[in-house]
Write a protein that holds these residues in place. Structure first.
Motif, PDB file in Angstrom:
ATOM      1  N   TYR A  23      28.043  26.555  10.730  1.00 61.96           N
ATOM      2  CA  TYR A  23      27.005  26.821  11.631  1.00 61.96           C
ATOM      3  C   TYR A  23      26.309  28.246  11.589  1.00 61.96           C
ATOM      4  CZ  TYR A  23      24.630  27.949  16.054  1.00 61.96           C
ATOM      5  OH  TYR A  23      23.520  28.073  17.232  1.00 61.96           O
ATOM      6  N   LYS A  24      27.098  29.066  11.796  1.00 60.41           N
ATOM      7  CA  LYS A  24      26.730  30.566  11.416  1.00 60.41           C
ATOM      8  C   LYS A  24      25.825  30.945  10.203  1.00 60.41           C
ATOM      9  CE  LYS A  24      30.215  32.648  14.413  1.00 60.41           C
ATOM     10  NZ  LYS A  24      31.400  33.686  14.687  1.00 60.41           N
ATOM     11  N   ASP A  25      26.628  30.154   8.885  1.00 56.73           N
ATOM     12  CA  ASP A  25      25.909  30.531   7.614  1.00 56.73           C
ATOM     13  C   ASP A  25      24.570  29.980   7.877  1.00 56.73           C
ATOM     14  OD1 ASP A  25      28.096  31.736   6.428  1.00 56.73           O
ATOM     15  OD2 ASP A  25      28.812  29.716   5.710  1.00 56.73           O
ATOM     16  N   LEU A  26      24.118  28.804   8.439  1.00 56.12           N
ATOM     17  CA  LEU A  26      23.033  27.934   8.340  1.00 56.12           C
ATOM     18  C   LEU A  26      22.032  28.793   9.417  1.00 56.12           C
ATOM     19  CD1 LEU A  26      24.013  24.198   8.595  1.00 56.12           C
ATOM     20  CD2 LEU A  26      22.792  25.270   6.754  1.00 56.12           C
ATOM     21  N   LYS A  27      22.591  29.293  10.299  1.00 59.22           N
ATOM     22  CA  LYS A  27      21.794  29.959  11.346  1.00 59.22           C
ATOM     23  C   LYS A  27      21.328  31.298  10.299  1.00 59.22           C
ATOM     24  CE  LYS A  27      21.880  31.958  15.921  1.00 59.22           C
ATOM     25  NZ  LYS A  27      22.720  32.289  17.049  1.00 59.22           N
ATOM     26  N   ALA A  28      22.340  32.060   9.531  1.00 59.43           N
ATOM     27  CA  ALA A  28      21.780  33.198   9.003  1.00 59.43           C
ATOM     28  C   ALA A  28      20.778  32.925   7.797  1.00 59.43           C
ATOM     29  CB  ALA A  28      23.003  33.843   8.265  1.00 59.43           C
ATOM     30  N   ILE A  29      20.954  31.792   7.363  1.00 59.13           N
ATOM     31  CA  ILE A  29      19.995  31.497   6.231  1.00 59.13           C
ATOM     32  C   ILE A  29      18.647  31.191   6.830  1.00 59.13           C
ATOM     33  CG2 ILE A  29      19.240  29.387   4.801  1.00 59.13           C
ATOM     34  CD1 ILE A  29      22.326  29.336   4.003  1.00 59.13           C
ATOM     35  N   ALA A  30      18.592  30.344   8.055  1.00 57.57           N
ATOM     36  CA  ALA A  30      17.389  30.274   8.686  1.00 57.57           C
ATOM     37  C   ALA A  30      16.772  31.640   8.944  1.00 57.57           C
ATOM     38  CB  ALA A  30      17.564  29.319   9.779  1.00 57.57           C
ATOM     39  N   SER A  31      17.330  32.466   9.629  1.00 54.05           N
ATOM     40  CA  SER A  31      16.900  33.786  10.027  1.00 54.05           C
ATOM     41  C   SER A  31      16.428  34.792   8.812  1.00 54.05           C
ATOM     42  CB  SER A  31      18.175  34.681  10.608  1.00 54.05           C
ATOM     43  OG  SER A  31      17.617  36.015  10.816  1.00 54.05           O
ATOM     44  N   ASP A  32      17.274  34.594   7.593  1.00 56.16           N
ATOM     45  CA  ASP A  32      16.691  35.246   6.312  1.00 56.16           C
ATOM     46  C   ASP A  32      15.250  34.673   5.950  1.00 56.16           C
ATOM     47  OD1 ASP A  32      19.052  36.789   6.389  1.00 56.16           O
ATOM     48  OD2 ASP A  32      19.796  35.816   5.141  1.00 56.16           O
ATOM     49  N   LEU A  33      15.162  33.316   5.779  1.00 51.47           N
ATOM     50  CA  LEU A  33      14.084  32.641   5.674  1.00 51.47           C
ATOM     51  C   LEU A  33      12.838  32.998   6.545  1.00 51.47           C
ATOM     52  CD1 LEU A  33      15.237  28.833   4.696  1.00 51.47           C
ATOM     53  CD2 LEU A  33      14.238  30.939   3.026  1.00 51.47           C
ATOM     54  N   LYS A  35      12.512  35.909   7.843  1.00 52.87           N
ATOM     55  CA  LYS A  35      12.269  37.513   7.532  1.00 52.87           C
ATOM     56  C   LYS A  35      11.366  37.527   6.269  1.00 52.87           C
ATOM     57  CE  LYS A  35      16.384  39.261   9.622  1.00 52.87           C
ATOM     58  NZ  LYS A  35      17.673  40.002   9.309  1.00 52.87           N
ATOM     59  N   ILE A  36      11.598  36.692   5.126  1.00 54.59           N
ATOM     60  CA  ILE A  36      11.130  36.599   4.086  1.00 54.59           C
ATOM     61  C   ILE A  36       9.791  36.157   4.077  1.00 54.59           C
ATOM     62  CG2 ILE A  36      11.108  35.535   1.793  1.00 54.59           C
ATOM     63  CD1 ILE A  36      14.301  35.517   1.641  1.00 54.59           C
ATOM     64  N   THR A  37       9.600  34.861   4.864  1.00 55.37           N
ATOM     65  CA  THR A  37       8.176  34.451   5.095  1.00 55.37           C
ATOM     66  C   THR A  37       7.392  35.347   5.785  1.00 55.37           C
ATOM     67  OG1 THR A  37       9.283  32.196   5.185  1.00 55.37           O
ATOM     68  CG2 THR A  37       7.115  32.705   6.281  1.00 55.37           C
ATOM     69  N   GLY A  43       2.090  40.538   3.464  1.00 48.69           N
ATOM     70  CA  GLY A  43       1.685  41.227   2.184  1.00 48.69           C
ATOM     71  C   GLY A  43       2.795  42.112   1.357  1.00 48.69           C
ATOM     72  N   GLN A  44       3.927  42.283   1.907  1.00 49.93           N
ATOM     73  CA  GLN A  44       4.909  42.879   1.457  1.00 49.93           C
ATOM     74  C   GLN A  44       5.498  42.242   0.070  1.00 49.93           C
ATOM     75  OE1 GLN A  44       7.939  43.809   4.268  1.00 49.93           O
ATOM     76  NE2 GLN A  44       6.362  44.385   5.901  1.00 49.93           N
ATOM     77  N   GLY A  45       5.920  42.881  -0.666  1.00 53.52           N
ATOM     78  CA  GLY A  45       6.666  42.504  -2.083  1.00 53.52           C
ATOM     79  C   GLY A  45       5.671  41.956  -2.873  1.00 53.52           C
ATOM     80  N   THR A  46       6.301  41.513  -4.104  1.00 52.20           N
ATOM     81  CA  THR A  46       5.226  41.326  -5.326  1.00 52.20           C
ATOM     82  C   THR A  46       4.533  39.853  -4.927  1.00 52.20           C
ATOM     83  OG1 THR A  46       6.867  42.195  -6.695  1.00 52.20           O
ATOM     84  CG2 THR A  46       5.354  40.482  -7.845  1.00 52.20           C
ATOM     85  N   LEU A  47       5.421  39.081  -4.120  1.00 55.02           N
ATOM     86  CA  LEU A  47       4.960  37.572  -3.918  1.00 55.02           C
ATOM     87  C   LEU A  47       3.856  37.864  -2.785  1.00 55.02           C
ATOM     88  CD1 LEU A  47       4.930  34.701  -4.531  1.00 55.02           C
ATOM     89  CD2 LEU A  47       6.698  34.300  -3.022  1.00 55.02           C
ATOM     90  N   GLY A  48       4.214  38.603  -1.927  1.00 51.49           N
ATOM     91  CA  GLY A  48       3.262  38.884  -0.657  1.00 51.49           C
ATOM     92  C   GLY A  48       1.783  39.604  -1.287  1.00 51.49           C
TER      93      GLY A  48
END
Length: 92
Positions: A23-33, A35-37, A43-48
């Motif tokens: 549960y914690k791993d999935l919650k952390a992954i969702a949080s990271d996604l 942030k990345i989005t 417009g940050q980073g290469t892709l942005g």
């Protein structure tokens, strides 16, 4: 068939409800996604930058056109080069 699938769903949901680490791993992954989005959208980073900065798109397009022109030029000269190599080898 449906009963088997239902059992798999129950098993998976059961793991999510009882396995704290999963549960914690999935919650952390969702949080990271999230942030990345957000970084990409701002417009940050290469892709942005690629998504938000039109000048990068235009420059990339120009570069690809130049590469294509250069490749076509090489293709057009290849038969002449091959003939030159064959003729040079025949002269020796």
């Amino acid at each position: 068939m449906f009963q088997g699938n239902l059992e798999e769903v129950k098993e998976t949901l059961g793991k999510l409800m009882t396995d704290d680490k999963l549960y914690k791993d999935l919650k952390a992954i969702a949080s990271d996604l999230r942030k990345i989005t957000a970084q990409i959208e701002s417009g940050q980073g290469t892709l942005g930058k690629l998504l938000k900065d039109d000048s990068l798109y235009i420059e990339a397009k120009r570069t690809l056109k130049s590469v294509n022109r250069a490749a076509k030029g090489v293709e057009e000269q290849t038969p002449i080069t091959v003939l030159g190599v064959v003729a040079g080898a025949a002269m020796q």
